[in-house]
Design an enzyme around this catalytic site. Structure first.
Site, PDB file in Angstrom:
ATOM      1  N   ASP A 130      11.000 -11.318  68.163  1.00 36.87           N
ATOM      2  CA  ASP A 130      10.728 -12.251  67.066  1.00 36.87           C
ATOM      3  C   ASP A 130      10.411 -13.663  67.569  1.00 36.87           C
ATOM      4  O   ASP A 130      11.073 -14.175  68.475  1.00 36.87           O
ATOM      5  CB  ASP A 130      11.941 -12.333  66.141  1.00 36.87           C
ATOM      6  CG  ASP A 130      12.095 -11.065  65.324  1.00 36.87           C
ATOM      7  OD1 ASP A 130      11.422 -10.071  65.635  1.00 36.87           O
ATOM      8  OD2 ASP A 130      12.898 -11.085  64.379  1.00 36.87           O
TER       9      ASP A 130
ATOM     10  N   GLY B 179       6.983  -4.025  70.928  1.00 35.96           N
ATOM     11  CA  GLY B 179       6.230  -3.759  72.159  1.00 35.96           C
ATOM     12  C   GLY B 179       6.796  -2.642  73.017  1.00 35.96           C
ATOM     13  O   GLY B 179       6.325  -2.432  74.138  1.00 35.96           O
TER      14      GLY B 179
ATOM     15  N   ASP C 122       9.371  -1.413  60.575  1.00 33.74           N
ATOM     16  CA  ASP C 122      10.152  -2.101  61.612  1.00 33.74           C
ATOM     17  C   ASP C 122      11.227  -1.167  62.175  1.00 33.74           C
ATOM     18  O   ASP C 122      12.115  -0.715  61.449  1.00 33.74           O
ATOM     19  CB  ASP C 122      10.797  -3.329  60.922  1.00 33.74           C
ATOM     20  CG  ASP C 122      11.378  -4.321  61.897  1.00 33.74           C
ATOM     21  OD1 ASP C 122      11.450  -4.001  63.092  1.00 33.74           O
ATOM     22  OD2 ASP C 122      11.770  -5.412  61.445  1.00 33.74           O
TER      23      ASP C 122
HETATM   24  C1  GLA Z   1      12.925  -7.872  62.627  1.00 36.56           C
HETATM   25  C2  GLA Z   1      11.438  -8.201  62.637  1.00 36.56           C
HETATM   26  C3  GLA Z   1      11.204  -9.485  61.865  1.00 36.56           C
HETATM   27  C4  GLA Z   1      11.693  -9.321  60.441  1.00 36.56           C
HETATM   28  C5  GLA Z   1      13.162  -8.928  60.455  1.00 36.56           C
HETATM   29  C6  GLA Z   1      13.666  -8.559  59.072  1.00 36.56           C
HETATM   30  O1  GLA Z   1      13.674  -8.816  63.312  1.00 36.56           O
HETATM   31  O2  GLA Z   1      10.964  -8.309  63.944  1.00 36.56           O
HETATM   32  O3  GLA Z   1       9.825  -9.822  61.872  1.00 36.56           O
HETATM   33  O4  GLA Z   1      10.920  -8.363  59.784  1.00 36.56           O
HETATM   34  O5  GLA Z   1      13.392  -7.798  61.289  1.00 36.56           O
HETATM   35  O6  GLA Z   1      15.004  -8.221  59.072  1.00 36.56           O
END
Ligand code: GLA
Length: 734
Positions: free
Chosen positions: A550, A529, A484
Site C-alpha cells: 500500500d 505483486g 484483494d
Molecule cells: C489492502 C489494499 C488497500 C485497501 C485495503 C482495504 O490494504 O491494498 O488498497 O483496499 O486493503 O482494507
C-alpha cells in the site's frame, strides 16, 4: 591559535548535534521467530543487513509472510539527558511496521501495535500507524553509556512486510515537542502559526525565511524573539511574489535547550494554464467492450458550457445524448467501429475520432477515476461517494476523462442473507440506485472484495460465494471489481500449496464468475505483486494488477514504489496494466479525519508525471468535494493525462539512474516520446540530458507538458533545472 579555536567550536557543535538524537538506520535482520532474539546478549552476527525504511519484499524477501526480527545496536549516551530540559522520558520512534510489531529494549517489552495471531481476539494488522514508544529514563532496562539493543518482532499477515515509513530514531521528549509550526501558503502569501501546547510559557526565537530556490536567493528574512504563553498560538502573515515557486522556512529555537523545530514549505504553485473556453475533446481515443455488454462512454470535453455533443458514424445499437455527451447502448458484432465526435459551443468546435473495439479486451487505456480508500478508509458511505462524484463533475474533472467511482473496503454486512447473497450495510442502502445515479451522469461504478472469507478491513468477502457475488455486482450495475488477497492468505496456508497455480487459483475462480455476467466488469487484481503477478495477471483476465504494497502520502512511499516499476515495463499493454497503487494528492486520511497530502507540490508533480509515464491506473484517493484549485489543476492537464491514455499503451522505461536524478522515456503512438527528468535529491539539480544517451536523434523539438509550452528545438542535449523531488516532463519529436 585562531585555527584551533575554530576547530574546537566545530567539534563541539557537531558533537552536541549528535547527542540530541540517535539515528537507527542499520539493523540486523532475520526471518522466522525465536524468543531469544529479543535478548541483549543474543549474538546476531550472522544475520543479514536490511534497510528499516522499505518493506522486506523490496529487499530480497519477495512473497515472505509471517514472523521476522530486526535488531538495532546502539550506545545510549547520558548526554542525551544532560542536553535535555525535561529529563524524564525517552522517545523510541520506529517508523511504521507492516503489519504488527512487538518492540523490546534490552529484552524488555516496551510496546506493541496491532495484535498477533496468538493474541486474544487474533490477528489485527496496523500497518499505517507510526510506532512511537516512551520509556522513563529511570527504567532499569536502559543501559546508559553502554551497548543497548532495540529488537522488533514483526508479524506480516500478507502483502508487504516489515519496517517502513521513516528512519527510526531515539531522543528525549523535551519542551520543543510541545511546539508545533504550521505553514500555509498560496499563490502570493501565507500564514505561519506557532503553537505552544504546554501549560508553561516558552520563550524562543522565531526565524522566517522566504526564498526563491531556483535563483538560490533570499527574498525576505526576519528573526524575532517571542514568548509563547501557555496553550497559545502566534500567527505571522507573509507575502511574496505571485506566480512563482517559493520556499518558506520557519524555525523556532527554544531558549532553555537551544533545540529547534523547523518547517519547510513550498507554496502550491500552479503550472498549467486553465483550459480554453473554445471546445476541446479530451480523454481516451479508444474504448473496449465485449459483444452485447452495455457500453457507456462520456465524451470528455472542456470549453465554455453549455456544450453540444455530436457523433457521426454511430453504429445501430448505440445512442448519444447530445446534451450530456454520454454514448450508451450495446453492440453485438465484434469489430472496430470508428465514430466521429464533435463538440461545439458559441465560440467554436472541436472534432476527433473515437474507436470502439468490440471484442474480448476491456481497459484499452488505463482506468481513470476515484477510489474511496485513501480518503475515507472504512468510513466510506453512499453520501461520500456521491459528493465526490458530484464534485468530479462540478470541478470539471469529468471533462478530462475521469470516470470511475470505486467503493473500496467497508460496504457490506457481516452476515450474508439466508440464501448466501451478499448484503450491503446500512451505509449503502441502495446499491443499484447508486449505480443508476452514477451511470446517468456518464460515470462508472466500482466495488471491492477479497477471495478470502473476509476483506483486509474484516468485512465479509467472496470465498465460496464468487458466482453469487459477481451476479449481485452485475445486478447493481458494477463496472469494476478490486479483488484483494487479504484473508485468502489463511486459505492458501491451509491448503499448503506454494506453487504459482495456488496464487492464480482464487483469481481464476472470480475470473469465471465475472465472465459469466451480462456486463463488463474491469478486473483489478490486488495481491501486492506476489509471484510476479505482472507475468500472469493477463492470463486470469486481470485488467490491472497491483505491483506493490500500500502507498501512503509520503515521499519515501511514493518514490520507493514509483521508481521501482522498471522491471514491470514489458507487461503493460492495452487491456492489462501495472498498478503501483492509487493517487495520494488532495485531502487523504484513510478514515474520518482527513489531512492535506504530506507531499510537497513538487512531489505531487512528480507523482502524476510518473504515474502517467507508467501507464498506471489513475485513481484519485482524496475527498474531491474539498479539492483545492492546485489539485484540480494538477489533475486537469490533458497533455500529461494523454501520456497515460496513449493508445500505444507502452510503459515508460528508466534510461538514466544516478543518486540525484533519473530519466524515464515513454514511446507514444504518434512516434514522439515523453521524457521525465526526475530529481530525487533534496536540492535543485541542473540536469543535461544527452539525446543519444536516451535513444533519441540529434535534434529534437521539445514541449514542456506541465506548462503546455513549446521550448524550441535542441541539438544533442537538453539542459534544465529541476526542483527538489520535482520533475521536468517534456514531449520530444523530430
Ligand atoms: C489492502 C489494499 C488497500 C485497501 C485495503 C482495504 O490494504 O491494498 O488498497 O483496499 O486493503 O482494507
Amino acid at each position: 591559535m585562531k585555527k584551533t579555536i575554530a576547530l574546537l567550536f566545530v567539534c563541539i557543535s557537531l558533537n552536541s548535534f549528535a547527542q540530541d538524537k540517535i539515528v537507527l538506520s542499520s539493523p540486523k535482520f532475520i526471518t522466522g521467530d525465536n524468543s531469544q532474539y529479543k535478548e541483549l546478549s543474543f549474538n546476531d552476527a550472522s544475520w543479514a543487513s536490511i534497510k528499516p525504511t522499505i518493506v522486506w519484499e523490496e529487499q530480497g524477501y519477495p512473497d515472505y509472510d509471517g514472523y521476522a526480527w530486526y535488531r538495532f545496536h546502539f550506545i545510549l549516551p547520558s548526554s542525551l539527558k544532560t542536553h535535555s530540559y525535561w529529563k524524564d522520558t525517552l522517545r523510541i520512534a520506529a517508523g511504521k511496521v507492516d503489519d504488527v510489531d512487538e518492540t523490546f529494549l534490552n529484552g524488555v517489552k516496551i510496546g506493541q501495535t496491532g495484535t498477533l495471531p496468538t493474541d486474544p481476539g487474533g490477528y489485527n494488522g496496523k500497518y499505517d500507524v507510526l510506532r512511537e514508544y516512551h520509556i522513563s529514563t529511570n527504567d532499569k532496562s536502559l543501559m546508559w553509556d553502554k551497548d543497548n539493543v532495540l529488537a522488533i518482532r514483526v508479524y506480516d499477515g500478507g502483502g508487504g512486510g516489515g519496517m517502513f515509513g521513516g528512519t527510526p530514531f531515539i531522543n528525549m521528549m523535551d519542551i520543543i515537542d510541545g511546539i508545533t509550526i504550521n505553514t500555509v501558503t498560496n499563490n502570493g502569501g501565507g500564514k505561519i502559526t506557532v503553537t505552544n501546547q504546554l501549560r508553561q510559557a516558552v520563550p524562543g526565537t522565531l526565524k522566517i525565511q522566504v526564498r526563491d530556490g531556483e535563483k538560490d536567493k533570499v527574498i525576505n528574512s526576519s528573526e524575532q524573539k517571542i514568548i509563547l504563553s501557555p496553550i497559545q498560538s502566534i500567527t505571522k502573515n507573509i507575502s511574496f511574489p505571485q506566480g512563482k515557486r517559493i520556499e518558506v522556512i520557519a524555525s523556532f529555537t527554544e531558549k532553555n535547550t537551544g533545540k529547534t523545530k523547523s518547517v519547510r514549505n513550498v507554496n502550491a504553485y500552479i503550472l498549467t494554464p486553465l483550459p480554453s473556453l473554445t471546445p476541446k475533446i479530451n480523454g481516451a481515443k479508444v474504448a473496449g467492450v465485449r459483444p452485447s455488454s452495455p457500453f457507456l462512454y462520456k465524451i470528455a470535453a472542456t470549453g465554455q458550457k453549455p456544450l453540444q455533443y455530436a457523433a457521426t458514424g454511430l453504429p445501430a445499437g448505440l445512442q448519444l445524448n447530445a446534451a450530456t455527451g454520454v454514448i450508451s447502448g450495446s453492440l453485438s458484432a465484434e469489430g472496430n467501429y470508428v465514430i466521429h465526435l464533435a463538440v461545439s459551443n458559441s465560440l467554436g468546435k472541436d472534432e476527433r475520432a473515437l474507436t470502439i473495439k468490440v471484442g474480448s479486451l476491456l481497459a484499452l487505456t488505463p482506468p481513470m477515476g476515484w477510489n474511496s480508500w485513501n480518503c475515507w478508509g472504512l468510513s466510506v458511505n453512499a453520501e461520500k461517494v456521491k459528493s465526490s462524484a458530484q464534485a468530479l463533475i462540478d470541478k470539471g474533472l469529468i471533462d478530462h476523462g475521469w470516470a470511475y467511482m470505486n467503493i473500496d473496503d467497508g460496504w457490506d454486512q457481516p452476515a450474508r442473507a439466508a440464501d448466501g447473497t451478499i448484503v450491503p450495510n446500512t451505509k449503502f442502502p441502495d446499491m443499484k440506485g447508486l449505480g443508476d445515479w452514477l451511470h446517468a451522469r456518464g460515470l462508472k461504478f466500482g466495488i471491492y472484495s477479497s477471495p478470502g472469507t473476509t476483506t483486509c478491513g474484516g468485512y465479509t468477502a467472496s470465498y465460496q460465494h464468487e458466482m453469487q457475488d459477481a451476479t449481485s455486482y452485475a445486478s447493481w450495475g458494477i463496472d469494476y471489481l478490486k479483488y484483494d488477497w487479504c484473508s485468502y492468505g489463511d486459505v492458501y496456508k491451509k491448503e499448503g500449496d506454494t506453487s504459482l497455480a495456488a496464487y492464480m487459483k482464487p483469481y481464476q475462480v472470480m475470473q469465471k464468475a465475472l465472465n459469466a455476467q451480462p456486463r463488463d466488469i474491469h478486473f483489478s487484481l490486488c495481491q501486492y505483486g506476489m509471484k510476479d503477478v505482472w507475468k500472469w495477471g493477463a492470463q486470469v483476465d486481470g485488467n490491472t494488477w497491483r505491483t506493490t504494497g500500500d502507498i501512503t502520502d509520503t515521499w519515501e512511499s511514493l518514490s520507493s514504489i514509483g521508481f521501482s516499476q522498471n522491471v514491470q515495463y514489458p507487461y503493460a499493454q492495452p487491456g492489462h496494466w501495472n498498478d503501483p497503487d492509487m493517487l495520494i494528492v488532495g485531502q487523504v486520511g484513510w478514515g474520518d479525519q482527513l489531512h492535506n497530502t504530506r507531499l510537497t507540490p513538487d512531489e505531487q508533480y512528480t507523482h502524476i508525471s510518473l504515474w502517467c509515464m507508467l501507464s498506471s491506473p489513475l485513481l484519485i484517493g482524496c475527498d474531491i468535494s474539498n479539492m483545492d484549485d492546485f489539485t484540480v489543476n494538477l489533475l486537469s492537464n490533458d497533455e500529461v493525462i494523454a501520456l497515460d491514455q496513449d493508445v500505444l499503451g507502452k510503459q515508460a522505461q528508466q534510461k538514466i539512474k544516478n543518486s540525484n536524478y533519473q530519466v524515464w522515456v515513454k514511446e507514444l503512438e504518434d512516434g514522439s516520446k515523453a521524457v521525465g527528468i526526475f530529481n530525487l535529491s533534496d536540492d535543485y539539480q541542473t540536469v543535461s540530458v544527452n539525446w543519444q544517451d536516451i535513444g533519441l536523434g540529434n535534434t529534437e523539438k521539445v514541449r514542456d507538458l506541465w506548462r503546455q509550452k513549446d521550448l524550441g528545438a535542441f541539438n544533442n542535449t537538453f539542459k534544465t533545472k529541476v526542483t527538489p523531488h520535482g520533475v521536468i516532463l517534456i514531449k520530444v519529436m523530430q
